[in-house]
Scaffold this motif. Structure first.
Motif, PDB file in Angstrom:
ATOM      1  N   ASP A  36     -16.352  15.403  -7.779  1.00 24.32           N
ATOM      2  CA  ASP A  36     -16.690  15.191  -8.963  1.00 24.32           C
ATOM      3  C   ASP A  36     -18.205  15.180  -9.127  1.00 24.32           C
ATOM      4  OD1 ASP A  36     -16.545  13.012  -7.686  1.00 24.32           O
ATOM      5  OD2 ASP A  36     -15.702  11.920  -9.355  1.00 24.32           O
ATOM      6  N   ARG A  37     -18.944  14.772  -8.023  1.00 18.13           N
ATOM      7  CA  ARG A  37     -20.369  14.380  -8.264  1.00 18.13           C
ATOM      8  C   ARG A  37     -20.979  15.842  -8.166  1.00 18.13           C
ATOM      9  NH1 ARG A  37     -21.328   9.172  -8.025  1.00 18.13           N
ATOM     10  NH2 ARG A  37     -23.434   9.543  -8.898  1.00 18.13           N
ATOM     11  N   PHE A  38     -20.532  16.815  -7.529  1.00 17.86           N
ATOM     12  CA  PHE A  38     -21.349  18.059  -7.000  1.00 17.86           C
ATOM     13  C   PHE A  38     -20.793  19.266  -8.231  1.00 17.86           C
ATOM     14  CE2 PHE A  38     -21.234  15.740  -3.226  1.00 17.86           C
ATOM     15  CZ  PHE A  38     -22.543  15.846  -2.710  1.00 17.86           C
ATOM     16  N   VAL A  39     -19.696  19.192  -8.795  1.00 17.57           N
ATOM     17  CA  VAL A  39     -19.460  20.331  -9.504  1.00 17.57           C
ATOM     18  C   VAL A  39     -19.025  19.809 -11.154  1.00 17.57           C
ATOM     19  CG1 VAL A  39     -18.124  21.488  -7.988  1.00 17.57           C
ATOM     20  CG2 VAL A  39     -16.666  20.044  -9.306  1.00 17.57           C
ATOM     21  N   SER A  40     -19.680  20.332 -12.128  1.00 17.07           N
ATOM     22  CA  SER A  40     -19.564  19.781 -13.492  1.00 17.07           C
ATOM     23  C   SER A  40     -18.412  20.168 -14.031  1.00 17.07           C
ATOM     24  CB  SER A  40     -20.731  20.432 -14.196  1.00 17.07           C
ATOM     25  OG  SER A  40     -20.637  21.619 -14.439  1.00 17.07           O
ATOM     26  N   ILE A  49      -4.889  17.062  -1.520  1.00 19.81           N
ATOM     27  CA  ILE A  49      -5.886  17.860  -2.391  1.00 19.81           C
ATOM     28  C   ILE A  49      -6.874  16.306  -2.881  1.00 19.81           C
ATOM     29  CG2 ILE A  49      -6.547  19.256  -4.107  1.00 19.81           C
ATOM     30  CD1 ILE A  49      -4.143  20.762  -3.312  1.00 19.81           C
ATOM     31  N   ALA A  50      -5.943  15.492  -3.622  1.00 22.03           N
ATOM     32  CA  ALA A  50      -6.707  14.512  -4.150  1.00 22.03           C
ATOM     33  C   ALA A  50      -7.331  13.656  -3.405  1.00 22.03           C
ATOM     34  CB  ALA A  50      -5.539  13.599  -5.126  1.00 22.03           C
ATOM     35  N   LEU A  51      -6.937  13.562  -2.205  1.00 20.67           N
ATOM     36  CA  LEU A  51      -7.569  12.501  -1.295  1.00 20.67           C
ATOM     37  C   LEU A  51      -8.633  13.157  -0.901  1.00 20.67           C
ATOM     38  CD1 LEU A  51      -7.125  10.210   0.719  1.00 20.67           C
ATOM     39  CD2 LEU A  51      -6.059  11.628   2.340  1.00 20.67           C
ATOM     40  N   LEU A  76       0.709  -1.166  -0.003  1.00 25.54           N
ATOM     41  CA  LEU A  76      -0.027  -0.078   0.036  1.00 25.54           C
ATOM     42  C   LEU A  76       0.726   1.250  -0.101  1.00 25.54           C
ATOM     43  CD1 LEU A  76      -2.514  -1.123   2.747  1.00 25.54           C
ATOM     44  CD2 LEU A  76      -3.146  -0.721   0.182  1.00 25.54           C
ATOM     45  N   PRO A  77       0.404   2.368  -0.726  1.00 20.13           N
ATOM     46  CA  PRO A  77      -0.984   2.471  -1.277  1.00 20.13           C
ATOM     47  C   PRO A  77      -0.688   1.844  -2.889  1.00 20.13           C
ATOM     48  CG  PRO A  77       0.566   4.431  -1.389  1.00 20.13           C
ATOM     49  CD  PRO A  77       0.995   3.627  -0.521  1.00 20.13           C
ATOM     50  N   ALA A  78      -1.771   1.445  -3.306  1.00 19.32           N
ATOM     51  CA  ALA A  78      -1.735   0.658  -4.332  1.00 19.32           C
ATOM     52  C   ALA A  78      -2.660   1.390  -5.485  1.00 19.32           C
ATOM     53  CB  ALA A  78      -2.076  -0.912  -4.331  1.00 19.32           C
ATOM     54  N   GLU A  79      -2.104   2.485  -5.902  1.00 19.10           N
ATOM     55  CA  GLU A  79      -2.916   3.192  -6.917  1.00 19.10           C
ATOM     56  C   GLU A  79      -3.342   2.381  -8.304  1.00 19.10           C
ATOM     57  OE1 GLU A  79      -0.740   6.807  -7.360  1.00 19.10           O
ATOM     58  OE2 GLU A  79      -1.152   7.600  -5.264  1.00 19.10           O
ATOM     59  N   GLU A  80      -2.611   1.558  -8.710  1.00 20.16           N
ATOM     60  CA  GLU A  80      -2.669   0.867  -9.866  1.00 20.16           C
ATOM     61  C   GLU A  80      -4.178  -0.012  -9.630  1.00 20.16           C
ATOM     62  OE1 GLU A  80      -0.024  -1.610  -7.412  1.00 20.16           O
ATOM     63  OE2 GLU A  80      -0.025   0.590  -8.008  1.00 20.16           O
ATOM     64  N   LYS A  84      -3.456  17.394 -11.214  1.00 17.66           N
ATOM     65  CA  LYS A  84      -4.211  16.917 -12.298  1.00 17.66           C
ATOM     66  C   LYS A  84      -4.041  15.538 -12.514  1.00 17.66           C
ATOM     67  CE  LYS A  84      -6.049  17.460 -16.558  1.00 17.66           C
ATOM     68  NZ  LYS A  84      -7.643  17.874 -16.590  1.00 17.66           N
ATOM     69  N   GLU A  85      -2.683  15.219 -12.355  1.00 14.65           N
ATOM     70  CA  GLU A  85      -2.754  13.437 -12.714  1.00 14.65           C
ATOM     71  C   GLU A  85      -3.471  12.664 -11.506  1.00 14.65           C
ATOM     72  OE1 GLU A  85       1.440  13.454 -12.463  1.00 14.65           O
ATOM     73  OE2 GLU A  85       2.117  14.064 -14.577  1.00 14.65           O
ATOM     74  N   ARG A  86      -3.570  13.228 -10.303  1.00 20.23           N
ATOM     75  CA  ARG A  86      -3.866  12.312  -9.360  1.00 20.23           C
ATOM     76  C   ARG A  86      -5.539  12.705  -9.327  1.00 20.23           C
ATOM     77  NH1 ARG A  86      -1.062  10.561  -4.839  1.00 20.23           N
ATOM     78  NH2 ARG A  86       1.443  10.812  -5.001  1.00 20.23           N
ATOM     79  N   SER A  87      -6.032  13.698  -9.428  1.00 18.10           N
ATOM     80  CA  SER A  87      -7.535  14.072  -9.251  1.00 18.10           C
ATOM     81  C   SER A  87      -8.339  14.492 -10.348  1.00 18.10           C
ATOM     82  CB  SER A  87      -7.724  15.071  -8.471  1.00 18.10           C
ATOM     83  OG  SER A  87      -7.246  16.449  -8.961  1.00 18.10           O
ATOM     84  N   GLY A  88      -7.578  14.724 -11.617  1.00 13.99           N
ATOM     85  CA  GLY A  88      -8.456  15.005 -12.632  1.00 13.99           C
ATOM     86  C   GLY A  88      -8.745  16.538 -12.778  1.00 13.99           C
ATOM     87  N   PHE A  89      -8.465  17.208 -11.759  1.00 12.62           N
ATOM     88  CA  PHE A  89      -8.842  18.897 -11.681  1.00 12.62           C
ATOM     89  C   PHE A  89      -7.769  19.498 -12.028  1.00 12.62           C
ATOM     90  CE2 PHE A  89     -12.272  16.870  -9.334  1.00 12.62           C
ATOM     91  CZ  PHE A  89     -13.347  17.882  -9.357  1.00 12.62           C
ATOM     92  N   ARG A  90      -7.994  20.619 -13.075  1.00 10.36           N
ATOM     93  CA  ARG A  90      -6.899  21.524 -13.175  1.00 10.36           C
ATOM     94  C   ARG A  90      -6.695  22.564 -12.083  1.00 10.36           C
ATOM     95  NH1 ARG A  90      -7.851  26.330 -16.854  1.00 10.36           N
ATOM     96  NH2 ARG A  90      -5.879  27.305 -17.253  1.00 10.36           N
ATOM     97  N   ALA A  91      -5.463  22.756 -11.711  1.00 11.87           N
ATOM     98  CA  ALA A  91      -5.300  23.645 -10.573  1.00 11.87           C
ATOM     99  C   ALA A  91      -4.919  25.081 -11.072  1.00 11.87           C
ATOM    100  CB  ALA A  91      -4.205  23.217  -9.779  1.00 11.87           C
ATOM    101  N   LEU A  92      -5.896  25.911 -10.618  1.00 13.06           N
ATOM    102  CA  LEU A  92      -5.525  27.420 -10.641  1.00 13.06           C
ATOM    103  C   LEU A  92      -4.965  28.021  -9.689  1.00 13.06           C
ATOM    104  CD1 LEU A  92      -9.220  28.158 -12.582  1.00 13.06           C
ATOM    105  CD2 LEU A  92      -6.978  27.588 -13.735  1.00 13.06           C
TER     106      LEU A  92
END
Length: 531
Positions: free
Chosen positions: A324-328, A314-316, A95-99, A348-356
């Motif tokens: 991701d279910r509340f914001v489009s 942040i990704a955690l 662990l952690p086993a992200e794969e 971005k890699e961990r969460s899919g969110f673009r950081a501004l």
């Protein structure tokens, strides 16, 4: 007993099972049988926190296909040896086993014993969401873990045992565990339907069996009040004044400010309660989502430097709160002061969110949002003017005064009551003059201010007609005090270069040792504190 002591037992894999049995008084073979009773040959089982592999091996003997994970390399090595010796096929991993994301919907069972109590609440929530995705339709999650007993007698025995074993564990490993509280609510929030909940004698263990609900439950994020009244001022004043004395964390997670819709902006901050209050104050009257990260109650700048405000954290939090279910959209606004610890690409890699990257100060958030996330030059700048330094310096000085003040009250015979005043002067001296000194090096700042403080102390004692040795010892001590205070204050400033500070600290430590040796090397006087 308290299962906190298992953190020490983990260092001895061969003795782990026997140690747990002796400490707990539990019939662990019977507990394992409860976990095993529903598993059928050919089913796929994921075990989280497999330890020495005892349960994983028994599952494999009964025909299950087992993937067993643990964070301890020594445990995994021992477990692999046990599997080879027993002649059973078990796949072990670290662990952690992200794969494991590629194994979504592959497991009939996920089992975990004495694992969730090792996790912070926000991590538990993220893991439950993650495990839910790995289960097949109709798959089941079985958790056996530590709880606080409900009966009075068992409660007292548990608390006494936990206090003793907790102290031993912390001294040897600097780690701890957290008994689960209201875990059934956490399961429900993560979208599980509880099938069974059983407390095991003598009351400090509980077993839960659950499976993903037919509908994906999404509990509404809590609402942060948009108003700002007298109680908010009082609370924030107390938090500010005690900021160097107490950590008052805010519960991590996703929060609503106003009535945000899927398109509303998503902002991130630390769970330092005063920071959350300030963000809430400046966003009053607006609709936004606020992601509060678990930084252990530390502000953005310091937590980013310590590594607790990071891309991984942040990704955690995004995963645990199911943002991701509340914001489009997939944009997350970060405070600029977190950049010393947050990698935008990694977010971005961990969460899919673009950081501004937002402004430095919360007060600039309204203008930043109104101008389509465009920052002015002023929003990019870190200010450290007189009032900013007072914002940090007053609580900092309060901490410096409190310790010698308490000592002076309790040990007045040996410690002069003027000691807290010298500490206060040392603290305010660096806070007031920090940017006035013509150097960025804290070592030089400390030596300059220390020389001034030592000279002031020397003049005062000379005016009091003190002996020369007493004056010399006092000046050495005051120089050491100001040097130490300046070094400590450096961590509260937004202009510190971490590499430079680390280099300077080596010299600061050397000079402090020399000054302390000089103080005690001079002929001692009857009074411990010379002034």
């Amino acid at each position: 007993m308290s299962y906190i002591y298992m953190k020490i037992l983990e260092r001895r894999p061969a003795r782990y099972d026997a140690g747990i049995r002796r400490l707990s008084g539990q019939d662990w073979p019977a507990i394992r049988e409860k976990i095993l009773q529903g598993v059928k040959p050919g089913e796929r089982v994921l075990e989280i926190g497999c330890g020495p592999g005892t349960l994983a091996l028994e599952l494999a003997r009964r025909g299950a296909q087992v993937l067993a994970l643990d964070h301890n390399p020594e445990m995994l090595t021992y477990a692999r040896g046990q599997a080879a010796e027993a002649g059973v096929q078990v796949e072990f991993g670290k662990l952690p086993a992200e794969e494991l994301a590629r194994l979504q919907g592959r497991f009939d069972w996920v089992v975990a014993s004495l694992s969730f109590s090792e996790l912070r609440p926000i991590v538990r929530r993220a893991v439950l969401v993650w495990l839910r995705r790995l289960l097949k339709e109709g798959g089941r999650l079985v958790v056996v873990d530590e709880v606080v007993p409900e009966s009075a007698g068992a409660w007292w025995r548990y608390q006494l045992s936990r206090a003793w074993h907790g102290l031993l564990t912390w001294l040897r490993t600097r780690k701890t565990t957290r008994p689960l509280s209201d875990f059934q609510a956490e399961l429900s929030e993560a979208g599980y339907r509880i099938l069974c909940e059983e407390t095991l004698a003598p009351g400090n263990l509980r077993l839960w069996e659950a499976q993903p609900g037919e509908q994906d439950a999404l509990p509404e994020p809590a609402v942060l009040s948009g108003g700002w009244g007298l109680s908010d001022w009082v609370e924030s004043f107390f938090l500010w004044l005690s900021s160097h004395l107490l950590k008052v964390p805010f519960r991590p997670g996703l929060y609503r400010i106003g009535r945000p819709g899927p398109e509303a902006p998503l902002l991130a901050t630390s769970n330092y309660r005063l920071t959350v209050n300030l963000v809430r104050k400046h966003l009053a009257g607006r609709d936004a989502w606020l992601l509060v990260n678990d930084t252990r109650g530390v502000n953005v700048w310091c937590s980013a430097g310590e590594g607790t405000f990071s891309a991984a954290e942040i990704a955690l939090t995004l995963a645990a709160s199911r943002a991701d279910r509340f914001v489009s959209h997939r944009q997350l606004i970060l405070p600029k002061l977190c950049l010393n610890g947050v990698n935008r690409r990694e977010v971005k890699e961990r969460s899919g969110f673009r950081a501004l990257i937002g402004p430095v100060y919360a007060r600039d958030l309204p203008a930043y949002l109104d101008h389509s996330y465009e920052k002015t030059e002023v929003m990019e700048q870190v200010h450290f003017n007189f009032w900013d330094r007072m914002w940090i310096g007053v609580p900092f000085t309060l901490l410096l005064v409190l310790v010698p003040g308490v000592l002076a009250l309790g040990l007045g015979r040996w410690i002069r009551p003027t000691l807290p005043l010298w500490f206060a002067l040392a603290g305010m001296l660096i806070a007031v003059s920090y940017t006035w000194l013509p150097t960025r090096r804290h070592l030089v700042k400390g030596l300059i201010l220390g020389a001034l403080l030592a000279a002031a102390g020397g003049v005062y004692l000379f005016w009091q007609q003190a002996p020369g040795i007493r004056i010399g010892r006092s000046m050495a001590l005051l120089l050491a005090l100001e040097l130490f205070v300046t070094a400590d204050f450096s961590g509260a400033t937004p202009v510190s270069n971490r590499t430079l500070v680390e280099q300077e600290f080596k010299w600061i430590y050397i000079i402090l040792v020399i000054l302390i040796v000089l103080y005690f090397a001079l002929p001692s006087l009857k009074e411990v504190w010379p002034w």
